[in-house]
Motif scaffolding. Structure first.
Motif, PDB file in Angstrom:
ATOM      1  N   LEU A   1     -15.282  43.647  17.500  1.00  4.88           N
ATOM      2  CA  LEU A   1     -14.497  43.207  16.717  1.00  4.88           C
ATOM      3  C   LEU A   1     -13.188  44.268  16.841  1.00  4.88           C
ATOM      4  N   ALA A   2     -13.443  45.389  17.285  1.00  8.89           N
ATOM      5  CA  ALA A   2     -12.280  46.418  17.508  1.00  8.89           C
ATOM      6  C   ALA A   2     -11.576  45.780  18.599  1.00  8.89           C
ATOM      7  N   LEU A   3     -12.067  45.308  19.714  1.00  2.91           N
ATOM      8  CA  LEU A   3     -11.303  44.777  20.849  1.00  2.91           C
ATOM      9  C   LEU A   3     -10.543  43.507  20.199  1.00  2.91           C
ATOM     10  N   LEU A   4     -11.087  42.704  19.548  1.00  2.00           N
ATOM     11  CA  LEU A   4     -10.328  41.530  19.101  1.00  2.00           C
ATOM     12  C   LEU A   4      -9.254  41.833  18.010  1.00  2.00           C
ATOM     13  N   ALA A   5      -9.434  42.798  17.254  1.00  2.00           N
ATOM     14  CA  ALA A   5      -8.330  43.330  16.469  1.00  2.00           C
ATOM     15  C   ALA A   5      -7.229  44.029  17.172  1.00  2.00           C
ATOM     16  N   ASP A   6      -7.699  44.732  18.201  1.00  2.32           N
ATOM     17  CA  ASP A   6      -6.522  45.556  19.177  1.00  2.32           C
ATOM     18  C   ASP A   6      -5.720  44.182  19.714  1.00  2.32           C
ATOM     19  N   LEU A   7      -6.431  43.268  20.321  1.00  6.33           N
ATOM     20  CA  LEU A   7      -5.570  42.177  21.052  1.00  6.33           C
ATOM     21  C   LEU A   7      -4.709  41.381  20.010  1.00  6.33           C
ATOM     22  N   VAL A   8      -5.227  41.381  18.755  1.00  4.62           N
ATOM     23  CA  VAL A   8      -4.548  40.656  17.854  1.00  4.62           C
ATOM     24  C   VAL A   8      -3.317  41.340  17.289  1.00  4.62           C
ATOM     25  N   GLY A   9      -3.769  42.689  17.085  1.00  2.49           N
ATOM     26  CA  GLY A   9      -2.979  44.072  16.558  1.00  2.49           C
ATOM     27  C   GLY A   9      -1.882  44.441  17.687  1.00  2.49           C
ATOM     28  N   LYS A  10      -1.910  44.078  18.929  1.00  4.62           N
ATOM     29  CA  LYS A  10      -0.960  44.429  19.876  1.00  4.62           C
ATOM     30  C   LYS A  10      -1.093  45.935  20.238  1.00  4.62           C
ATOM     31  N   ARG A  11      -2.512  46.205  20.368  1.00  2.00           N
ATOM     32  CA  ARG A  11      -2.790  47.710  20.878  1.00  2.00           C
ATOM     33  C   ARG A  11      -3.506  47.859  21.957  1.00  2.00           C
ATOM     34  N   VAL A  12      -3.177  46.896  22.698  1.00  2.00           N
ATOM     35  CA  VAL A  12      -3.899  47.016  24.155  1.00  2.00           C
ATOM     36  C   VAL A  12      -3.247  47.955  25.151  1.00  2.00           C
ATOM     37  N   ALA A  13      -3.949  48.542  26.094  1.00  2.00           N
ATOM     38  CA  ALA A  13      -3.408  49.515  26.851  1.00  2.00           C
ATOM     39  C   ALA A  13      -2.280  49.351  27.770  1.00  2.00           C
ATOM     40  N   SER A  14      -2.403  47.852  28.070  1.00  2.00           N
ATOM     41  CA  SER A  14      -1.250  47.313  28.983  1.00  2.00           C
ATOM     42  C   SER A  14      -0.028  47.182  28.430  1.00  2.00           C
ATOM     43  N   GLY A  15      -0.136  46.819  27.302  1.00  2.00           N
ATOM     44  CA  GLY A  15       1.167  46.138  26.392  1.00  2.00           C
ATOM     45  C   GLY A  15       1.771  45.194  26.853  1.00  2.00           C
ATOM     46  N   ASP A  16       1.017  44.224  27.708  1.00  2.00           N
ATOM     47  CA  ASP A  16       1.557  43.072  28.176  1.00  2.00           C
ATOM     48  C   ASP A  16       1.525  41.971  27.107  1.00  2.00           C
ATOM     49  N   VAL A  17       2.578  41.103  26.972  1.00  2.00           N
ATOM     50  CA  VAL A  17       2.661  40.296  25.761  1.00  2.00           C
ATOM     51  C   VAL A  17       1.791  39.181  25.841  1.00  2.00           C
ATOM     52  N   HIS A  18       1.066  38.845  27.142  1.00  2.00           N
ATOM     53  CA  HIS A  18       0.203  37.735  27.293  1.00  2.00           C
ATOM     54  C   HIS A  18      -1.109  38.379  26.554  1.00  2.00           C
ATOM     55  N   THR A  19      -1.523  39.477  26.721  1.00  2.00           N
ATOM     56  CA  THR A  19      -2.688  39.974  26.128  1.00  2.00           C
ATOM     57  C   THR A  19      -2.477  40.572  24.715  1.00  2.00           C
TER      58      THR A  19
ATOM     59  N   ALA B   1     -22.180  29.278  16.332  1.00  2.00           N
ATOM     60  CA  ALA B   1     -23.047  30.176  16.632  1.00  2.00           C
ATOM     61  C   ALA B   1     -22.467  31.099  17.726  1.00  2.00           C
ATOM     62  N   ALA B   2     -21.369  30.631  18.512  1.00  2.00           N
ATOM     63  CA  ALA B   2     -20.871  31.380  19.435  1.00  2.00           C
ATOM     64  C   ALA B   2     -19.717  32.210  18.857  1.00  2.00           C
ATOM     65  N   VAL B   3     -18.963  31.750  17.784  1.00  2.00           N
ATOM     66  CA  VAL B   3     -18.302  32.544  16.858  1.00  2.00           C
ATOM     67  C   VAL B   3     -19.228  33.816  16.383  1.00  2.00           C
ATOM     68  N   SER B   4     -20.272  33.542  15.896  1.00  2.00           N
ATOM     69  CA  SER B   4     -21.123  34.516  15.130  1.00  2.00           C
ATOM     70  C   SER B   4     -21.672  35.568  16.242  1.00  2.00           C
ATOM     71  N   ALA B   5     -21.868  35.076  17.438  1.00  2.00           N
ATOM     72  CA  ALA B   5     -22.187  36.120  18.664  1.00  2.00           C
ATOM     73  C   ALA B   5     -21.102  36.991  18.889  1.00  2.00           C
ATOM     74  N   LEU B   6     -19.891  36.386  19.015  1.00  2.00           N
ATOM     75  CA  LEU B   6     -18.464  37.072  19.391  1.00  2.00           C
ATOM     76  C   LEU B   6     -18.507  38.162  18.196  1.00  2.00           C
ATOM     77  N   LEU B   7     -18.459  37.711  17.036  1.00  6.09           N
ATOM     78  CA  LEU B   7     -18.269  38.725  15.867  1.00  6.09           C
ATOM     79  C   LEU B   7     -19.262  39.731  15.428  1.00  6.09           C
ATOM     80  N   ALA B   8     -20.581  39.587  16.403  1.00  6.44           N
ATOM     81  CA  ALA B   8     -21.775  40.362  15.810  1.00  6.44           C
ATOM     82  C   ALA B   8     -21.650  41.884  16.207  1.00  6.44           C
ATOM     83  N   TYR B   9     -20.906  42.270  17.082  1.00  5.60           N
ATOM     84  CA  TYR B   9     -20.965  43.889  17.286  1.00  5.60           C
ATOM     85  C   TYR B   9     -19.466  44.399  16.901  1.00  5.60           C
ATOM     86  N   ALA B  10     -19.741  45.509  16.254  1.00  6.50           N
ATOM     87  CA  ALA B  10     -18.394  46.367  15.894  1.00  6.50           C
ATOM     88  C   ALA B  10     -17.528  46.487  17.164  1.00  6.50           C
TER      89      ALA B  10
END
Length: 110
Positions: A87-105, A75-84
């Motif tokens: 999803l875009a933020l999670l994809a950016d984190l996984v795809g290394k496209r965050v503004a800080s460019g930090d290896v940890h995030t 249910a928590a996973v569904s809530a996390l993935l419920a909004y576009a």
């Protein structure tokens, strides 16, 4: 990280937090509320855009809390993935496209 500890292996706690409503963040109408999960993701998104010294520890804490919350709770996973936007933020984190460019995030490039 006490909340993260409480959520680990606590299915009832994970489900109860899904119904928790908290005050909405900046830019929202006064008095508005939103689900805790949504608010946490917005905070995570905000901290990935910042470059100050407090942003990285906040990102780590939020990510650890989200992982603890979602571990074993569909249910928590569904809530996390419920909004576009989430999803875009999670994809950016996984795809290394965050503004800080930090290896940890943003992941380790290599």
């Amino acid at each position: 990280m006490a909340l993260s500890f409480l959520l680990q292996h606590n299915p009832m706690g994970q489900l109860q937090l899904l119904s928790l409503q908290v005050p909405a963040g900046e830019g929202s109408p006064p008095g508005s509320i939103e689900p805790l999960m949504s608010r946490m993701v917005k905070l995570l998104q905000d901290c990935t855009r910042r470059s100050d010294s407090k942003a990285l520890p906040l990102c780590h804490c939020l990510l650890r809390l989200l992982v603890a919350w979602c571990a074993g709770c569909s249910a928590a996973v569904s809530a996390l993935l419920a909004y576009a936007s989430q999803l875009a933020l999670l994809a950016d984190l996984v795809g290394k496209r965050v503004a800080s460019g930090d290896v940890h995030t943003a992941g380790v490039s290599g």
